[in-house]
Design an enzyme around this catalytic site. Structure first.
Site, short mmCIF file in Angstrom:
data_model
loop_
_atom_site.label_atom_id
_atom_site.label_comp_id
_atom_site.label_asym_id
_atom_site.label_seq_id
_atom_site.Cartn_x
_atom_site.Cartn_y
_atom_site.Cartn_z
N GLU A 26 0.85 -1.19 0.00
CA GLU A 26 0.00 0.00 0.00
C GLU A 26 0.88 1.24 0.00
O GLU A 26 2.00 1.23 0.54
CB GLU A 26 -0.89 -0.03 1.26
CG GLU A 26 -1.78 1.20 1.38
CD GLU A 26 -2.86 1.06 2.46
OE1 GLU A 26 -2.86 0.04 3.18
OE2 GLU A 26 -3.67 1.99 2.58
N GLU A 172 -12.67 -1.74 2.41
CA GLU A 172 -13.29 -1.56 3.74
C GLU A 172 -14.34 -0.45 3.75
O GLU A 172 -14.31 0.44 4.60
CB GLU A 172 -12.21 -1.29 4.80
CG GLU A 172 -11.26 -2.45 4.96
CD GLU A 172 -10.33 -2.36 6.17
OE1 GLU A 172 -10.19 -1.27 6.75
OE2 GLU A 172 -9.72 -3.39 6.51
N GLU A 290 -6.67 -9.17 3.59
CA GLU A 290 -5.81 -8.58 4.63
C GLU A 290 -5.85 -9.52 5.82
O GLU A 290 -6.92 -9.71 6.42
CB GLU A 290 -6.29 -7.18 5.04
CG GLU A 290 -6.04 -6.13 3.98
CD GLU A 290 -6.34 -4.70 4.47
OE1 GLU A 290 -6.15 -4.41 5.67
OE2 GLU A 290 -6.78 -3.90 3.63
O1 AHR Z 1 -3.19 -2.78 6.23
C1 AHR Z 1 -3.37 -1.60 6.95
C2 AHR Z 1 -4.78 -1.07 6.84
O2 AHR Z 1 -5.65 -1.93 7.52
C3 AHR Z 1 -5.34 -0.98 5.45
O3 AHR Z 1 -5.00 0.20 4.82
C4 AHR Z 1 -6.82 -1.03 5.71
O4 AHR Z 1 -7.53 -1.59 4.64
C5 AHR Z 1 -6.96 -1.82 6.99
O5 AHR Z 1 -7.79 -1.21 7.90
#
Ligand code: AHR
Length: 496
Positions: A26, A172, A290
């Site tokens: 990210e 999310e 995730e």
């Molecule tokens: O991985 C860190 C963060 O965790 C991501 O940006 C988000 O999607 C999640 O809340």
């Protein structure tokens, strides 16, 4: 304690999808800048990518990498990240309170992914982004040429389309923290229109809609039901996310696999409810895009800078063991979890850690991930397990030792992954393979140690690492091994 595992060839769970061994990069903290990209680093290649990092990434055999976010995604305009670098705008990233220089965009990340030997799990902004932006991005990346966006990609240096097959429709979106957060009905409608537009651009793509950010969300699993009812016939995967942290009780923490297992089961049940309600013949698959251990402490606000040191988790052996339990759970749900991304890859809650102008190293969680990625591919079997339960404060009774067994027919190998969660008792484990022809144990490692708080650092990169464990002879297909207290074990057998 005594444990018995009997592996039978015909008791199968499913086949692991290649995309079960994914990760996540990210635009967050130092993941991109001074993570994968540091043009002034002594190991930087001609693109400015750190080749020392690429080497560690390649050793993980990662199938696909989710990019560019994450929370970042929901306030990111991908069009800022293309074209001559000197013309790209610097933007405020309101999700992580950082300045995004846009030196890396989809074109550069595509080049990096090829060097790292992975595919990209693309993602389109459903926060501040529009359906048009989402379709334009697919056109830019995947359309061969002869249109505005595809010709721009060619002009920017990439004649051939990227063929990005998998796309997350936002991130999310159930979370109030998400830029442009939507209510379930609104997200369902927007996601549906985005998918239709994107698939009209490239009918070969597969899409992932945002399910619940975690099982703790008040809206879980109702959110998932609502958004699936809107998109069921059009999407291919439902995304779920889950992080665990040690809140002071090691046994509860080590039993995180148990909660993860329940989360997956409930998410499957929700998908199947909607399948029945929609009178559909399609079975929805999960994208667990995730997953990790993460201590989400509230940090002091930081100044507006590029690549702030945020979410820089330094993982312990105990974290790695808990992570191993989560990995076992994913393997044991391979019939429905088809995509999974460990979050994340570099510097932020990461497998690999770098220092600017200096070296990089493998964090403790690198090892169980590498183990499942290298040896966890094939048919997951459902062994018959006799194991002692232990009582945890949070979950009540849970198995003290957990297993995943994978049969790789091509290589004629069986791999047993085992986590002994007891901190005090070894497990005298009998592995029965008499259902197979002749078998021989040929590889065995364990990740364990007296100090569960041990961590790797740049100064000591090998404080936590797996070591070889003694190989054991077969007694008519029966193997007796001792799994040390608090240990992650990989045991491999050849079948003749
Ligand atoms: O991985 C860190 C963060 O965790 C991501 O940006 C988000 O999607 C999640 O809340």
């Amino acid at each position: 304690m005594k444990t018995k595992v009997t592996v039978v060839k015909d008791f199968t769970v499913g086949t692991t999808d290649i995309n079960l061994f994914g990760s996540f990069v990210e635009h967050l903290g130092r993941s991109i800048y001074t993570g994968i990209y540091e043009p002034t680093h002594p190991d930087a290649d001609s693109h400015g990518f750190r080749s020392d990092v690429i080497k560690l990434v390649k050793d993980l055999n990662i199938s696909l990498i989710r990019y560019p976010g994450g929370n970042f995604l929901s306030n990111y305009n991908w069009k800022d990240g293309i074209g001559p670098k000197e013309n790209r705008p610097k933007r405020l990233d309101r999700a992580w309170y950082s300045i995004e220089p846009n030196e890396i965009g989809i074109d550069e990340f595509y080049d990096w992914s090829k060097k790292a030997g992975t595919e990209i799990l693309g993602a389109v902004n459903m926060g501040t982004g529009t359906v048009q932006d989402a379709g334009d991005m697919v056109e830019y990346c995947n359309f061969p040429g002869g249109t505005y966006w595809s010709d721009l990609r060619i002009k920017n240096g990439h004649k051939d389309p990227y063929k990005i097959k998998y796309w997350c429709i936002g991130n999310e979106m159930d979370g109030s923290w998400q830029v442009g957060h939507l209510e379930a009905n609104d997200y369902g409608k927007k996601a549906l229109e985005a998918i239709k537009f994107m698939k009209a651009t490239d009918s070969t793509i597969k899409t992932v809609v945002c399910g619940s950010s975690t099982s703790h969300m008040k809206t879980y699993p109702e959110w998932d039901r609502i958004i699936l009812e809107s998109t069921y016939d059009f999407t291919d995967y439902l995304s779920i996310h889950r992080y665990f942290e040690n809140k002071g009780n090691d046994d509860d923490f080590l039993a995180s696999f148990f909660e993860m297992d329940n989360f997956i089961k409930t998410s499957i049940a929700t998908c199947d409810y909607v399948k029945a309600y929609a009178r559909s013949s399609k079975t929805m698959m999960l994208s667990f895009d995730e997953w990790n251990v993460w201590y989400q402490q509230i940090k002091e606000p930081h100044p507006w800078v590029t690549a702030p040191r945020i979410l820089e988790e330094h993982y312990s052996l105990l974290d790695a063991l808990t992570f191993g339990g989560m990995a076992i759970t994913l393997l044991n749900h391979c019939d429905r979890v088809k995509i999974a991304c460990v979050a994340q890859l570099i510097n932020v809650i990461s497998l690999i850690f770098t220092e600017p102008a200096k070296g990089c190293y493998k964090q403790a969680i690198y090892f169980p991930f590498q183990d499942i990625s290298l040896f966890g591919r094939g048919t997951v079997l459902q062994p018959i397990i006799n194991v002692q339960n232990k009582i945890t404060e949070k979950y009540g009774e849970v198995p003290a030792v957990v297993f995943a067994t994978v049969y790789n027919e091509e290589k004629n190998e069986i791999t047993v992954f085992a986590l002994n969660t007891s901190k005090t008792e070894a497990s005298e484990t009998e592995i029965n393979l008499f259902n197979f022809e002749k078998t021989r144990m040929f590889y065995r490692t364990e990740l364990t140690g007296n100090d569960l708080s041990a961590r790797n650092t740049l100064q000591n990169t090998e404080a936590v690492k797996p070591v070889n464990a003694p190989l054991v002879e077969s007694d008519n297909g029966k193997f007796e091994v001792l799994l040390k207290p608090a240990s992650w074990n990989v045991i491999m057998f050849k079948i003749f």
